[in-house]
Design an enzyme around this catalytic site. Sequence first.
Site, PDB file in Angstrom:
ATOM      1  N   CYS A   1      -0.575   4.429   2.257  1.00 15.56           N
ATOM      2  CA  CYS A   1      -0.575   4.378   3.728  1.00 15.56           C
ATOM      3  C   CYS A   1      -0.033   3.009   4.121  1.00 15.56           C
ATOM      4  CB  CYS A   1      -1.956   4.670   4.306  1.00 15.56           C
ATOM      5  SG  CYS A   1      -3.325   3.847   3.477  1.00 15.56           S
ATOM      6  N   SER A   2      -0.861   2.152   4.695  1.00 12.15           N
ATOM      7  CA  SER A   2      -0.352   0.828   5.040  1.00 12.15           C
ATOM      8  C   SER A   2      -1.490  -0.182   5.058  1.00 12.15           C
ATOM      9  CB  SER A   2       0.363   0.869   6.394  1.00 12.15           C
ATOM     10  OG  SER A   2      -0.490   1.458   7.358  1.00 12.15           O
ATOM     11  N   CYS A   3      -2.425  -0.062   4.107  1.00 14.82           N
ATOM     12  CA  CYS A   3      -3.534  -1.019   4.011  1.00 14.82           C
ATOM     13  C   CYS A   3      -2.975  -2.439   3.971  1.00 14.82           C
ATOM     14  CB  CYS A   3      -4.358  -0.769   2.753  1.00 14.82           C
ATOM     15  SG  CYS A   3      -5.174   0.835   2.758  1.00 14.82           S
TER      16      CYS A   3
ATOM     17  N   CYS B   1       0.888  -1.164   0.000  1.00 16.97           N
ATOM     18  CA  CYS B   1       0.000   0.000   0.000  1.00 16.97           C
ATOM     19  C   CYS B   1       0.922   1.208   0.000  1.00 16.97           C
ATOM     20  CB  CYS B   1      -0.909   0.005   1.221  1.00 16.97           C
ATOM     21  SG  CYS B   1      -1.823   1.548   1.376  1.00 16.97           S
TER      22      CYS B   1
END
Lengths: 208, 95
Positions: free
Chosen positions: A116-118, A113
């Site tokens: 962000c950090s999905c 991702c």
Amino acid sequence: MSDHHEHDHARTFQPDHPEPTSDAALVGVALRELLMEGGHYTVEEEQAMIARMQGASPENGATLVVRAWTDVDFKERLLANGAETIKEMGFDLLPTEFTVLENTQTIHNVIVCTLCSCYPRALLGMSPAWYKSKNYRSRVVREPRAVLEEFGVDLSDDVEVRVHDSTAELRYMVLPQRPSGSDGWSDEKLMAIVTRNSLIGTQRDLNV
Amino acid sequence: MSQPRFATGQRVRIADRTPPIHHRVPAYAKGHIGTIERICGIHGQPEKFIRGDGVPRERLYRVSISQTDLWPAYRGTNIDRLDIEIFEHWLEPAE
């Protein structure tokens, strides 16, 4: 008059969390208190959600992988309609779209991702620190082969690398290849060789 | 909801614009051409949602882009690709 400062429920939802010090963390605490005071959700609901999130682990992913390896019909359904098929297995994905990506002899999938950090947290639990790092997020999209090599994945030129940037609503899991030499193994033994990194795509060959 | 504007396999260009608001199209993909890999259903549209306009829903696609098109100095093969989720209003037909 008491000068006792009341630490209400909103400050104690995760006793192991440090006191907020940054502005952003304080805004987060304030927002959470407002949402609770407004009756949007309760402490109990929040705690139940945290427990569900923390209860998920890569073992869930390994369960799906082993079933896909041993049941062709299941594998077809898993690849065609990941979310529905995973829910059938009793996993609670919360409101997430889920897509399973199959590695083959000629295709290697890896997920990231960049924005962000999905991460497929509802299924696999918390993401590893490197997955959230700027280094991984910025580099795996533009030099995936170099990044994969650093993870020990050596790909020949006839293997197609597919990077999947999780920019919006979908969450992904890689279905690694069943290694040769694992014929006749029990489900438990197969489960044990499926690693978290192989579900993200930063590992290709599973160790038998 | 209306029919999908784009079909699987169709060539599309991702718009090259930067609205001054939260959006979920990374800069590296803007302006690039790819093909619709799959149609991903209808989802809440982040730009409008963040503005407080409720949660208007819109069709989402996965767009597949060749890595050698995306990065001029790409070190890899021309079969490598990157798949990314893009909302319909960011896409226009290519060619």
